[in-house]
Design a protein around this motif. Structure first.
Motif, short mmCIF file in Angstrom:
data_model
loop_
_atom_site.label_atom_id
_atom_site.label_comp_id
_atom_site.label_asym_id
_atom_site.label_seq_id
_atom_site.Cartn_x
_atom_site.Cartn_y
_atom_site.Cartn_z
N GLN A 43 63.82 -27.66 97.42
CA GLN A 43 64.88 -27.04 98.20
C GLN A 43 65.92 -26.49 97.21
N ASN A 44 65.85 -25.21 96.98
CA ASN A 44 66.72 -24.60 95.97
C ASN A 44 67.35 -23.35 96.57
N THR A 45 68.65 -23.42 96.86
CA THR A 45 69.32 -22.27 97.48
C THR A 45 69.36 -21.07 96.55
N ARG A 46 69.23 -21.32 95.25
CA ARG A 46 69.19 -20.19 94.31
C ARG A 46 68.10 -19.20 94.69
N TRP A 47 66.99 -19.68 95.20
CA TRP A 47 65.87 -18.81 95.58
C TRP A 47 65.76 -18.63 97.09
N SER A 48 66.09 -19.66 97.84
CA SER A 48 65.89 -19.56 99.29
C SER A 48 66.87 -18.59 99.94
N GLN A 49 68.11 -18.53 99.46
CA GLN A 49 69.09 -17.64 100.07
C GLN A 49 68.75 -16.16 99.88
N PRO A 50 68.42 -15.70 98.65
CA PRO A 50 68.01 -14.29 98.53
C PRO A 50 66.69 -14.00 99.23
N ALA A 51 65.79 -14.97 99.31
CA ALA A 51 64.53 -14.76 100.03
C ALA A 51 64.80 -14.53 101.51
N THR A 52 65.75 -15.29 102.06
CA THR A 52 66.14 -15.09 103.46
C THR A 52 66.78 -13.72 103.65
N ALA A 53 67.66 -13.34 102.72
CA ALA A 53 68.30 -12.02 102.80
C ALA A 53 67.27 -10.91 102.75
N LEU A 54 66.26 -11.09 101.94
CA LEU A 54 65.19 -10.08 101.84
C LEU A 54 64.55 -9.85 103.20
N GLN A 55 64.22 -10.93 103.89
CA GLN A 55 63.55 -10.80 105.17
C GLN A 55 64.46 -10.26 106.27
N HIS A 56 65.73 -10.65 106.26
CA HIS A 56 66.64 -10.28 107.34
C HIS A 56 67.26 -8.90 107.17
N TRP A 57 67.61 -8.53 105.93
CA TRP A 57 68.44 -7.34 105.73
C TRP A 57 67.85 -6.27 104.81
N VAL A 58 66.73 -6.57 104.17
CA VAL A 58 66.12 -5.59 103.26
C VAL A 58 64.82 -5.03 103.84
N LEU A 59 63.88 -5.89 104.13
CA LEU A 59 62.55 -5.43 104.55
C LEU A 59 62.54 -4.69 105.89
N PRO A 60 63.47 -4.95 106.83
CA PRO A 60 63.46 -4.15 108.06
C PRO A 60 63.60 -2.65 107.82
N GLU A 61 64.11 -2.27 106.66
CA GLU A 61 64.21 -0.84 106.33
C GLU A 61 62.83 -0.19 106.26
N PHE A 62 61.80 -0.97 105.94
CA PHE A 62 60.45 -0.41 105.83
C PHE A 62 60.03 0.27 107.13
N ALA A 63 60.26 -0.39 108.26
CA ALA A 63 59.89 0.19 109.56
C ALA A 63 60.64 1.49 109.81
N MET A 64 61.92 1.52 109.40
CA MET A 64 62.70 2.74 109.57
C MET A 64 62.11 3.89 108.77
N ARG A 65 61.74 3.63 107.52
CA ARG A 65 61.16 4.68 106.68
C ARG A 65 59.84 5.18 107.26
N MET A 66 59.05 4.25 107.76
CA MET A 66 57.78 4.64 108.38
C MET A 66 58.02 5.55 109.59
N GLN A 67 59.03 5.21 110.37
CA GLN A 67 59.32 6.00 111.56
C GLN A 67 59.82 7.40 111.18
N ILE A 68 60.65 7.50 110.15
CA ILE A 68 61.14 8.79 109.70
C ILE A 68 59.98 9.69 109.27
N ILE A 69 59.06 9.11 108.48
CA ILE A 69 57.93 9.92 107.99
C ILE A 69 57.00 10.28 109.14
#
Length: 409
Positions: A378-404
């Motif tokens: 249990q290491n917040t050093r890695w778990s917190q950015p991993a959570t941010a990746l899933q919640h606030w970064v990767l959802p952009e992928f669907a947006m880019r797919m929709q634009i194209i």
């Protein structure tokens, strides 16, 4: 000795086919170079005994366009110690990056020698250019890291308002690191930094494979990785360096806009990385138009499928990467098909396409990070950015797919 790359001219920015600098052959096999170059980093200084200028120029009988360019070497000081007529006309006053002076350079029939074959100047220059693009990608990661460190340190000591998850405490106000708005900013940048490092280091290893590995198939696979990932690293992580540094400035509030805190310098310095060594728009065109479409998308699809096959697990991020790879491969197939009837389409969607590839590679990199962490840790050093990746970064992928997809016939 230090060197320069003298490519750009006032009328020829990214369009090097418009270069006008002339190279006149001499009886002793040297050349006389005449012309003006701009944006030349390290064009004049006293940090080394000599400066070697590598100059794109045209021979008298050269055809127009990029195929007419040859590469020449022109030192500041000649072998006999005399000064070559290469002069710095002025230092350009830039928005940022003041620690690296760029110069307007004038060549007044300066002596130079040809490097490589006539008309092959761009080919020779791109050996350096591709290395420089990787360096700039790393510069983006480094600038974002510097911005994050400043913002994170400030958030650990600055108290403002009550954090919603803290309840009541004896303190007059809570540390801003405890506010969700600040955590979101900091963890999101951390996700980009750590994932970018994984991809940059993997690319460095692939460069070693290209240079040293005895197996031709492994070399070919490494060359495919470097060819496709270099423009992604350069474009996506320099864009994030500027946008992310601006977000980190936000952590400081009004203090971030004041010079004494240092964060505003990083924002200004990071902006140029999106421009030089080929603008990020040119990187996107390079990826889609020059590398993906010509082979029918086989190279990128092969790379993505190889990454997908190496994923073993059913964790959320594993599943997300696998889904992204499948979606991206299908979209690539559709773009290849559409390109046969609409040559302009790829240029319209190149930026969105590169961003989608970057997000897929970023997610894959975080799978590698997750696999390297001991199970049950249990290491917040890695778990917190991993959570941010899933919640606030990767959802952009669907947006880019929709634009194209909206532009597909």
């Amino acid at each position: 000795w230090l060197a320069t790359m003298c490519l750009t001219e006032p009328q020829a920015g990214s369009d090097l086919g418009l270069v006008r600098t002339k190279a006149l052959p001499q009886v002793d096999s040297s050349y006389r170079l005449s012309g003006t170059k701009i944006f030349i980093s390290g064009g004049e200084h006293d940090l080394s005994d000599n400066i070697v200028h590598l100059v794109l120029a045209r021979l008298p009988d050269a055809p127009p366009g990029p195929k007419g360019l040859s590469l020449f070497l022109a030192p500041k000081f000649m072998p006999d110690g005399s000064r070559n007529p290469v002069f710095c006309e002025r230092i350009e006053e830039k928005m940022g990056l003041h620690g690296s002076a760029t110069c307007v350079m004038r060549f007044d029939e300066a002596t130079g020698w040809i490097v490589g074959a006539p008309g092959r100047g761009l080919n020779a220059m791109f050996v350096m250019m591709n290395a420089a693009r990787l360096h700039v990608g790393l510069q983006g990661i480094g600038l974002l890291e510097a911005a994050w460190q400043k913002a994170n340190a400030y958030a650990q000591e600055r108290r403002q308002m009550r954090a919603p998850e803290r309840g009541t405490s004896a303190a007059e106000a809570d540390l801003i690191i405890e506010h969700p708005a600040m955590r979101r900013i900091l963890d999101t940048q951390r996700a980009w930094i750590d994932g970018g490092r994984v991809l940059a280091y993997k690319t460095a290893l692939k460069l070693d494979v290209i240079k040293h590995h005895p197996d031709g198939e492994d070399k070919a696979e490494a060359e495919r990785w470097c060819s496709l990932v270099t423009p992604v690293l350069k474009a996506a992580w320099t864009t994030q360096a500027f946008n992310g540094a601006s977000d980190c400035l936000q952590v400081f509030g009004g203090h971030g806009y004041v010079r004494e805190w240092g964060i505003e310098q990083i924002v200004r310095d990071a902006r140029v990385a999106m421009i030089y060594e080929g603008t990020n728009e040119i990187q996107a065109i390079d990826l889609l138009v020059r590398k993906v479409l010509p082979d029918g998308g086989i190279g990128l699809t092969t790379l993505l499928q190889q990454l997908k096959r190496k994923l073993d697990g059913t964790q959320v991020l594993h599943t997300a990467v696998q889904a992204q790879v499948t979606t991206l491969c299908e979209l690539t197939r559709q773009l290849v098909q559409a390109n046969t009837s609409d040559k302009a389409l790829a240029y319209w969607v190149a930026d969105d396409y590169l961003r989608a590839v970057a997000l897929t590679l970023l997610a894959w990199a975080w799978v590698q990070i997750g696999q390297a962490i001991e199970p049950g840790t249990q290491n917040t050093r890695w778990s917190q950015p991993a959570t941010a990746l899933q919640h606030w970064v990767l959802p952009e992928f669907a947006m880019r797919m929709q634009i194209i997809s909206a532009r597909l016939p």
